[in-house]
Motif scaffolding. Structure first.
Motif, PDB file in Angstrom:
ATOM      1  N   GLY A  37       0.783  -1.222   0.000  1.00 54.71           N
ATOM      2  CA  GLY A  37       0.000   0.000   0.000  1.00 54.71           C
ATOM      3  C   GLY A  37       0.814   1.271   0.000  1.00 54.71           C
ATOM      4  N   ILE A  38       2.021   1.202  -0.547  1.00 56.13           N
ATOM      5  CA  ILE A  38       2.879   2.390  -0.480  1.00 56.13           C
ATOM      6  C   ILE A  38       3.073   3.087  -1.826  1.00 56.13           C
ATOM      7  N   LEU A  39       2.485   2.558  -2.889  1.00 55.16           N
ATOM      8  CA  LEU A  39       2.653   3.193  -4.197  1.00 55.16           C
ATOM      9  C   LEU A  39       1.620   4.300  -4.403  1.00 55.16           C
ATOM     10  N   ASP A  40       2.095   5.475  -4.713  1.00 59.96           N
ATOM     11  CA  ASP A  40       1.245   6.597  -5.105  1.00 59.96           C
ATOM     12  C   ASP A  40       2.125   7.595  -5.845  1.00 59.96           C
ATOM     13  N   MET A  41       1.604   8.765  -6.164  1.00 61.91           N
ATOM     14  CA  MET A  41       2.360   9.714  -6.976  1.00 61.91           C
ATOM     15  C   MET A  41       3.583  10.282  -6.257  1.00 61.91           C
ATOM     16  N   ASP A  42       3.680  10.063  -4.951  1.00 62.57           N
ATOM     17  CA  ASP A  42       4.829  10.549  -4.190  1.00 62.57           C
ATOM     18  C   ASP A  42       5.794   9.438  -3.803  1.00 62.57           C
ATOM     19  N   THR A  43       5.613   8.247  -4.366  1.00 62.77           N
ATOM     20  CA  THR A  43       6.585   7.167  -4.201  1.00 62.77           C
ATOM     21  C   THR A  43       7.309   6.991  -5.521  1.00 62.77           C
ATOM     22  N   ILE A  44       8.600   7.275  -5.513  1.00 63.17           N
ATOM     23  CA  ILE A  44       9.399   7.260  -6.742  1.00 63.17           C
ATOM     24  C   ILE A  44      10.235   5.994  -6.762  1.00 63.17           C
ATOM     25  N   CYS A  45      10.003   5.161  -7.767  1.00 63.90           N
ATOM     26  CA  CYS A  45      10.696   3.874  -7.891  1.00 63.90           C
ATOM     27  C   CYS A  45      11.894   4.025  -8.824  1.00 63.90           C
ATOM     28  N   VAL A  46      13.053   3.672  -8.316  1.00 62.84           N
ATOM     29  CA  VAL A  46      14.300   3.863  -9.072  1.00 62.84           C
ATOM     30  C   VAL A  46      14.747   2.546  -9.703  1.00 62.84           C
ATOM     31  N   HIS A  47      15.131   2.611 -10.944  1.00 61.68           N
ATOM     32  CA  HIS A  47      15.653   1.539 -11.790  1.00 61.68           C
ATOM     33  C   HIS A  47      14.535   0.858 -12.584  1.00 61.68           C
ATOM     34  N   CYS A  48      13.747  -0.010 -11.938  1.00 56.24           N
ATOM     35  CA  CYS A  48      12.651  -0.711 -12.634  1.00 56.24           C
ATOM     36  C   CYS A  48      13.131  -1.348 -13.938  1.00 56.24           C
ATOM     37  N   ALA A  49      14.275  -2.001 -13.848  1.00 60.42           N
ATOM     38  CA  ALA A  49      14.825  -2.672 -15.024  1.00 60.42           C
ATOM     39  C   ALA A  49      14.100  -3.979 -15.323  1.00 60.42           C
ATOM     40  N   TRP A  50      13.426  -4.527 -14.318  1.00 60.26           N
ATOM     41  CA  TRP A  50      12.721  -5.796 -14.487  1.00 60.26           C
ATOM     42  C   TRP A  50      11.273  -5.625 -14.053  1.00 60.26           C
ATOM     43  N   VAL A  51      10.463  -5.064 -14.917  1.00 61.06           N
ATOM     44  CA  VAL A  51       9.040  -4.899 -14.638  1.00 61.06           C
ATOM     45  C   VAL A  51       8.238  -5.458 -15.811  1.00 61.06           C
ATOM     46  N   ASP A  52       7.140  -6.145 -15.498  1.00 63.19           N
ATOM     47  CA  ASP A  52       6.299  -6.690 -16.554  1.00 63.19           C
ATOM     48  C   ASP A  52       5.126  -5.753 -16.832  1.00 63.19           C
ATOM     49  N   ASP A  53       4.247  -6.163 -17.726  1.00 67.58           N
ATOM     50  CA  ASP A  53       3.118  -5.307 -18.100  1.00 67.58           C
ATOM     51  C   ASP A  53       2.236  -4.978 -16.903  1.00 67.58           C
ATOM     52  N   ASN A  54       2.012  -5.965 -16.035  1.00 69.43           N
ATOM     53  CA  ASN A  54       1.187  -5.719 -14.855  1.00 69.43           C
ATOM     54  C   ASN A  54       1.838  -4.673 -13.944  1.00 69.43           C
ATOM     55  N   ASP A  55       3.156  -4.770 -13.790  1.00 69.36           N
ATOM     56  CA  ASP A  55       3.880  -3.789 -12.971  1.00 69.36           C
ATOM     57  C   ASP A  55       3.711  -2.387 -13.549  1.00 69.36           C
ATOM     58  N   MET A  56       3.888  -2.282 -14.854  1.00 64.83           N
ATOM     59  CA  MET A  56       3.778  -0.970 -15.501  1.00 64.83           C
ATOM     60  C   MET A  56       2.379  -0.392 -15.344  1.00 64.83           C
ATOM     61  N   GLU A  57       1.386  -1.239 -15.464  1.00 64.03           N
ATOM     62  CA  GLU A  57       0.015  -0.761 -15.304  1.00 64.03           C
ATOM     63  C   GLU A  57      -0.242  -0.283 -13.884  1.00 64.03           C
ATOM     64  N   ILE A  58       0.327  -0.974 -12.909  1.00 59.88           N
ATOM     65  CA  ILE A  58       0.211  -0.536 -11.507  1.00 59.88           C
ATOM     66  C   ILE A  58       0.880   0.821 -11.332  1.00 59.88           C
ATOM     67  N   LEU A  59       2.097   0.966 -11.856  1.00 57.43           N
ATOM     68  CA  LEU A  59       2.827   2.233 -11.732  1.00 57.43           C
ATOM     69  C   LEU A  59       2.065   3.375 -12.395  1.00 57.43           C
ATOM     70  N   ALA A  60       1.472   3.089 -13.558  1.00 54.78           N
ATOM     71  CA  ALA A  60       0.696   4.121 -14.255  1.00 54.78           C
ATOM     72  C   ALA A  60      -0.569   4.469 -13.474  1.00 54.78           C
ATOM     73  N   ASP A  61      -1.264   3.451 -12.987  1.00 56.27           N
ATOM     74  CA  ASP A  61      -2.502   3.690 -12.246  1.00 56.27           C
ATOM     75  C   ASP A  61      -2.244   4.468 -10.962  1.00 56.27           C
ATOM     76  N   ARG A  62      -1.164   4.135 -10.281  1.00 55.63           N
ATOM     77  CA  ARG A  62      -0.829   4.807  -9.020  1.00 55.63           C
ATOM     78  C   ARG A  62      -0.090   6.128  -9.246  1.00 55.63           C
ATOM     79  N   GLN A  63       0.251   6.391 -10.507  1.00 56.29           N
ATOM     80  CA  GLN A  63       1.010   7.594 -10.872  1.00 56.29           C
ATOM     81  C   GLN A  63       2.369   7.650 -10.170  1.00 56.29           C
ATOM     82  N   SER A  64       2.914   6.478  -9.866  1.00 56.62           N
ATOM     83  CA  SER A  64       4.233   6.409  -9.230  1.00 56.62           C
ATOM     84  C   SER A  64       5.316   6.629 -10.284  1.00 56.62           C
TER      85      SER A  64
END
Length: 435
Positions: free
Chosen positions: A244-271
């Protein structure tokens, strides 16, 4: 109103993400703001208190380096050509335990600030230990910065008892919140494999209470999920989502190994995501799929990482590498165009950095963060489009830097840092480090 600084007769690039070049441009600065940016013939104001002759120079927004560990300048070149876990556990963590202290953090961060200013960076985001000293060094240098106190679940420099890591972070926020217009305090949870689930929840709770960003290394390596002690999901990003920590103020660094579901979560949460291509290449950690992230609506910025894993803080090098490696990674020469890379290092980065009114472009009313490059160079001639800034320019081409309306580099000379004194200090410290 008489401007404090007036840049005349310059090739002006007001928005680095667009291809609009103004051949005979002018920029007027009053206090910390841009008063005018546009064609010279349309400027009707008075002469400046300080005038910069812009002939032969390109004037553009300052670059934004959204991930680094400034004190690690001491460890530049200390442990090269190693896999990430070996590099961290057998070299960097022991070096930090033996050599990181307040004096080291201040002087090595001053060295990092000098390197960044000299190469055209006007804003950075940093995460480390003794971050009060890092913030103090940046403030003294006149560098705009997000300074994030490190949080990790083992004894760390300045916080020998891990049970006190959140308390130490809270104290840091209290020290810097609202104290300096150039310094935005934040939190930096090292990673989901060095911070327990409870620590990550508490860190995010503190960040929300204090209205500050939380930075975290995430999905840097293929095997990262296996390193998390109590994984809640199949991937690091989904693990963070479950916490429950992803939102627009949580900045994830690197993300070299993310799948489509991960990307959709990041986009939805605006992280937002910060990618560090040179560090990922050097450590062979993997490579973020930038075109796919952008297509899915993920906000992406660019950073160098610490110079122990880069080994440079030159954002021009980072842009060049980012653009070219994505072409190879996708086997597509138009995978990510140069103007998008420039936007990531300026306007997109400013939106993620979160400084009030800081848009990463040169426009009236915006903070005056400006760099001037010497175009009278063989590798920058001819200069048809701003794409050349990505594919040929170098930090060494930067001649003048203005941050928040203050001249911090003038014709290649630092105005806020005694470079000789800094180099002497660092060399003395380096003599005690075991290679």
């Amino acid at each position: 109103m008489k401007p404090d600084i007036l840049i005349t007769d310059t090739l002006l690039l007001p928005d680095a993400g667009r291809d609009l070049l103004i051949p005979n441009g002018c920029v007027a600065v009053t206090a910390d703001r841009i008063l005018y940016a546009g064609p010279m013939e349309k400027y009707s104001g008075p002469q400046g208190k300080h005038t910069i002759d812009g002939r032969g120079l390109l004037t553009m927004p300052g670059l934004i380096n959204l991930h680094g560990h400034a004190p690690m300048t001491l460890f530049r070149g200390l442990a090269d050509d190693l896999e990430l876990s070996d590099w961290l556990n057998n070299h960097i963590f022991p070096a930090e335990a033996g050599h990181v202290n307040p004096e080291m953090a201040y002087w090595c961060s001053t060295l990092a600030a000098a390197e960044m200013i000299l190469s055209g960076t006007t804003t950075t985001a940093d995460g480390y230990f003794f971050e009060t000293e890092v913030a103090r060094a940046f403030a003294d240098a006149g560098l705009r910065a997000v300074a994030a106190q490190g949080i990790i679940d083992f004894p760390a420099p300045g916080v020998t008892d891990p049970k006190k890591n959140i308390g130490a972070a809270a104290s840091f926020l209290d020290t810097w919140q609202g104290k300096n217009p150039l310094i935005k305090p934040a939190l930096f949870a090292h990673s989901p494999y060095t911070c327990s689930n409870e620590t990550l929840r508490r860190a995010k709770q503190l960040a929300r209470e204090q209205n500050v960003p939380l930075y975290i290394h995430a999905a840097e390596t293929k095997q990262e999920i296996s390193m998390i002690v109590e994984p809640l999901a199949p991937t690091p990003i989904q693990h963070l989502e479950k916490l429950g920590i992803l939102d627009m103020d949580t900045i994830c660094v690197h993300c070299a190994w993310v799948d489509d579901n991960d990307m959709e979560i990041l986009a939805d949460r605006q992280s937002p995501v910060i990618i560090c291509p040179q560090s990922n290449l050097k450590l062979a950690s993997g490579m973020a799929d930038l075109p796919r992230m952008l297509a899915k609506g993920v906000r992406v910025g660019l950073g160098t990482d610490g110079c122990a894993s880069n080994n440079s803080l030159d954002m021009f090098r980072e842009m060049d590498t980012c653009a070219k490696v994505q072409k190879l990674h996708q086997l597509d020469p138009v995978a990510v165009p140069a103007n998008k890379i420039l936007a990531m290092a300026t306007s997109d980065g400013a939106a993620i950095g979160g400084f009030a009114d800081h848009s990463g472009n040169l426009a009236p009313g915006r903070p005056a963060d400006i760099i001037l490059l010497d175009l009278q160079q063989p590798h920058l001639t001819p200069f048809y489009t701003p794409d050349l800034l990505v594919y040929a320019a170098s930090g060494a081409d930067v001649r003048t830097v203005i941050i928040n309306g203050r001249l911090v580099l003038a014709e290649g000379r630092l105005q806020t840092i005694d470079m000789g004194a800094v180099l002497k200090r660092i060399r003395t410290m380096a003599a005690t480090v075991q290679v």
